[in-house]
Design a protein around this motif. Structure first.
Motif, PDB file in Angstrom:
ATOM      1  N   GLY A   1      -2.186 -93.106  52.268  1.00 42.59           N
ATOM      2  CA  GLY A   1      -1.322 -91.928  52.190  1.00 42.59           C
ATOM      3  C   GLY A   1      -2.051 -90.600  52.115  1.00 42.59           C
ATOM      4  O   GLY A   1      -1.431 -89.558  51.925  1.00 42.59           O
ATOM      5  N   ALA A   2      -3.372 -90.607  52.302  1.00 38.47           N
ATOM      6  CA  ALA A   2      -4.162 -89.375  52.174  1.00 38.47           C
ATOM      7  C   ALA A   2      -3.714 -88.296  53.153  1.00 38.47           C
ATOM      8  O   ALA A   2      -3.627 -87.115  52.793  1.00 38.47           O
ATOM      9  CB  ALA A   2      -5.647 -89.677  52.357  1.00 38.47           C
ATOM     10  N   MET A   3      -3.411 -88.669  54.395  1.00 38.45           N
ATOM     11  CA  MET A   3      -3.020 -87.667  55.393  1.00 38.45           C
ATOM     12  C   MET A   3      -1.678 -87.047  55.035  1.00 38.45           C
ATOM     13  O   MET A   3      -1.511 -85.825  55.095  1.00 38.45           O
ATOM     14  CB  MET A   3      -2.978 -88.301  56.787  1.00 38.45           C
ATOM     15  N   LEU A   4      -0.704 -87.873  54.672  1.00 38.82           N
ATOM     16  CA  LEU A   4       0.603 -87.328  54.292  1.00 38.82           C
ATOM     17  C   LEU A   4       0.499 -86.467  53.040  1.00 38.82           C
ATOM     18  O   LEU A   4       1.172 -85.435  52.938  1.00 38.82           O
ATOM     19  CB  LEU A   4       1.612 -88.458  54.077  1.00 38.82           C
ATOM     20  N   ASP A   5      -0.342 -86.856  52.110  1.00 39.50           N
ATOM     21  CA  ASP A   5      -0.562 -86.060  50.907  1.00 39.50           C
ATOM     22  C   ASP A   5      -1.146 -84.694  51.275  1.00 39.50           C
ATOM     23  O   ASP A   5      -0.687 -83.653  50.795  1.00 39.50           O
ATOM     24  CB  ASP A   5      -1.493 -86.819  49.956  1.00 39.50           C
ATOM     25  N   LEU A   6      -2.134 -84.681  52.155  1.00 39.91           N
ATOM     26  CA  LEU A   6      -2.731 -83.431  52.627  1.00 39.91           C
ATOM     27  C   LEU A   6      -1.693 -82.554  53.319  1.00 39.91           C
ATOM     28  O   LEU A   6      -1.600 -81.350  53.054  1.00 39.91           O
ATOM     29  CB  LEU A   6      -3.889 -83.738  53.591  1.00 39.91           C
ATOM     30  N   LEU A   7      -0.891 -83.152  54.192  1.00 40.11           N
ATOM     31  CA  LEU A   7       0.135 -82.388  54.917  1.00 40.11           C
ATOM     32  C   LEU A   7       1.178 -81.814  53.964  1.00 40.11           C
ATOM     33  O   LEU A   7       1.654 -80.689  54.153  1.00 40.11           O
ATOM     34  CB  LEU A   7       0.801 -83.264  55.980  1.00 40.11           C
ATOM     35  N   ALA A   8       1.541 -82.554  52.947  1.00 36.74           N
ATOM     36  CA  ALA A   8       2.522 -82.067  51.967  1.00 36.74           C
ATOM     37  C   ALA A   8       1.945 -80.897  51.172  1.00 36.74           C
ATOM     38  O   ALA A   8       2.606 -79.867  50.992  1.00 36.74           O
ATOM     39  CB  ALA A   8       2.947 -83.198  51.036  1.00 36.74           C
ATOM     40  N   ARG A   9       0.713 -81.048  50.707  1.00 39.43           N
ATOM     41  CA  ARG A   9       0.100 -80.019  49.859  1.00 39.43           C
ATOM     42  C   ARG A   9      -0.247 -78.748  50.628  1.00 39.43           C
ATOM     43  O   ARG A   9      -0.015 -77.651  50.150  1.00 39.43           O
ATOM     44  CB  ARG A   9      -1.177 -80.560  49.196  1.00 39.43           C
ATOM     45  N   GLU A  10      -0.826 -78.901  51.814  1.00 46.75           N
ATOM     46  CA  GLU A  10      -1.382 -77.749  52.511  1.00 46.75           C
ATOM     47  C   GLU A  10      -0.519 -77.210  53.644  1.00 46.75           C
ATOM     48  O   GLU A  10      -0.730 -76.082  54.076  1.00 46.75           O
ATOM     49  CB  GLU A  10      -2.779 -78.081  53.015  1.00 46.75           C
ATOM     50  N   ARG A  11       0.448 -77.999  54.124  1.00 45.06           N
ATOM     51  CA  ARG A  11       1.257 -77.533  55.255  1.00 45.06           C
ATOM     52  C   ARG A  11       2.751 -77.580  54.935  1.00 45.06           C
ATOM     53  O   ARG A  11       3.576 -77.266  55.795  1.00 45.06           O
ATOM     54  CB  ARG A  11       0.969 -78.360  56.511  1.00 45.06           C
ATOM     55  N   GLY A  12       3.102 -77.999  53.714  1.00 41.03           N
ATOM     56  CA  GLY A  12       4.508 -78.020  53.309  1.00 41.03           C
ATOM     57  C   GLY A  12       5.346 -79.026  54.065  1.00 41.03           C
ATOM     58  O   GLY A  12       6.556 -78.861  54.217  1.00 41.03           O
ATOM     59  N   CYS A  13       4.722 -80.097  54.540  1.00 39.87           N
ATOM     60  CA  CYS A  13       5.416 -81.122  55.325  1.00 39.87           C
ATOM     61  C   CYS A  13       6.080 -82.152  54.407  1.00 39.87           C
ATOM     62  O   CYS A  13       5.692 -82.328  53.256  1.00 39.87           O
ATOM     63  CB  CYS A  13       4.434 -81.829  56.258  1.00 39.87           C
ATOM     64  N   THR A  14       7.072 -82.837  54.955  1.00 42.68           N
ATOM     65  CA  THR A  14       7.731 -83.941  54.283  1.00 42.68           C
ATOM     66  C   THR A  14       7.728 -85.126  55.239  1.00 42.68           C
ATOM     67  O   THR A  14       7.442 -84.972  56.418  1.00 42.68           O
ATOM     68  CB  THR A  14       9.189 -83.603  53.911  1.00 42.68           C
TER      69      THR A  14
END
Length: 197
Positions: free
Chosen positions: A28-41
């Motif tokens: 889940g590292a990529m999704l975690d990065l996207l959530a934290r730094e790009r505001g993705c869900t």
């Protein structure tokens, strides 16, 4: 895909605030990065128990499912972006999953080890299967059921009516746009379904 520099480079292809589906999301590292730094869900799909647990511990939404079963859980364009990072080479139904990536997402991002990278070619010329940082396994214990090249993937995308929006290689944390089939260990493609008339 565990290399944090590579994850950051690929994350820049994902629009801010996008709804993302990560196929074979690992820990889940990529999704975690996207959530934290790009505001993705979004969601990850992962089969391995340990990785599903790691996703839950990170707070990443994950569905435990074998990708060989397809993406029938999702309607067309359920997500803005579908990621397939270091997944394609593990799938028996790679062509089907590529079409499903473009169906479920408005666009897809696919990355995989580029077997045509020059050190791999040199190993084969010397009579050995390559063992590199991107292909770290011996031929007899690799989880990869196929190898691919930058050029082969471009032809596969065209065969499946997918339009390549961007394509480049990654090598040592940098984009490679000149001769990526020869000079890059990782191939990266951003694609969508070709619009029908």
């Amino acid at each position: 895909m565990s290399d944090s520099v590579t994850q950051r480079l690929i994350s820049q292809l994902v629009p801010r605030g996008a709804r993302v589906l990560d196929l074979g999301c690992g820990d889940g590292a990529m999704l975690d990065l996207l959530a934290r730094e790009r505001g993705c869900t979004g969601y990850g799909i992962e089969l391995a128990d340990a990785n599903v647990l790691a996703c839950v511990q990170r707070g990443v939404n994950v569905i435990q499912r074998n990708l060989e079963d397809g993406l029938d859980l999702f309607d067309d364009h359920s997500f803005d972006v579908v990621l397939q990072l270091d997944t394609l080479q593990h799938l028996r139904n790679a062509e089907t999953m590529l079409r499903e990536t473009a169906r479920v997402g408005r666009f897809g991002i696919v990355a995989f080890p580029n077997f045509a990278h020059w050190p791999n070619r040199l190993s084969v010329l010397q009579g050995h299967m390559p063992v590199t940082r991107r292909l770290p396994y011996q031929w007899y214990d690799t989880p990869n059921i196929r190898v691919g090249t930058f050029r082969d993937f471009a032809a596969l995308a065209q065969k499946n009516d997918l339009r390549v929006l961007d394509a480049f290689g990654l090598q040592n944390g940098r984009e490679v746009r000149v001769w990526p089939n020869l000079r890059a260990a990782t191939a990266v493609f951003k694609l969508e379904r070709t619009p029908q008339p």
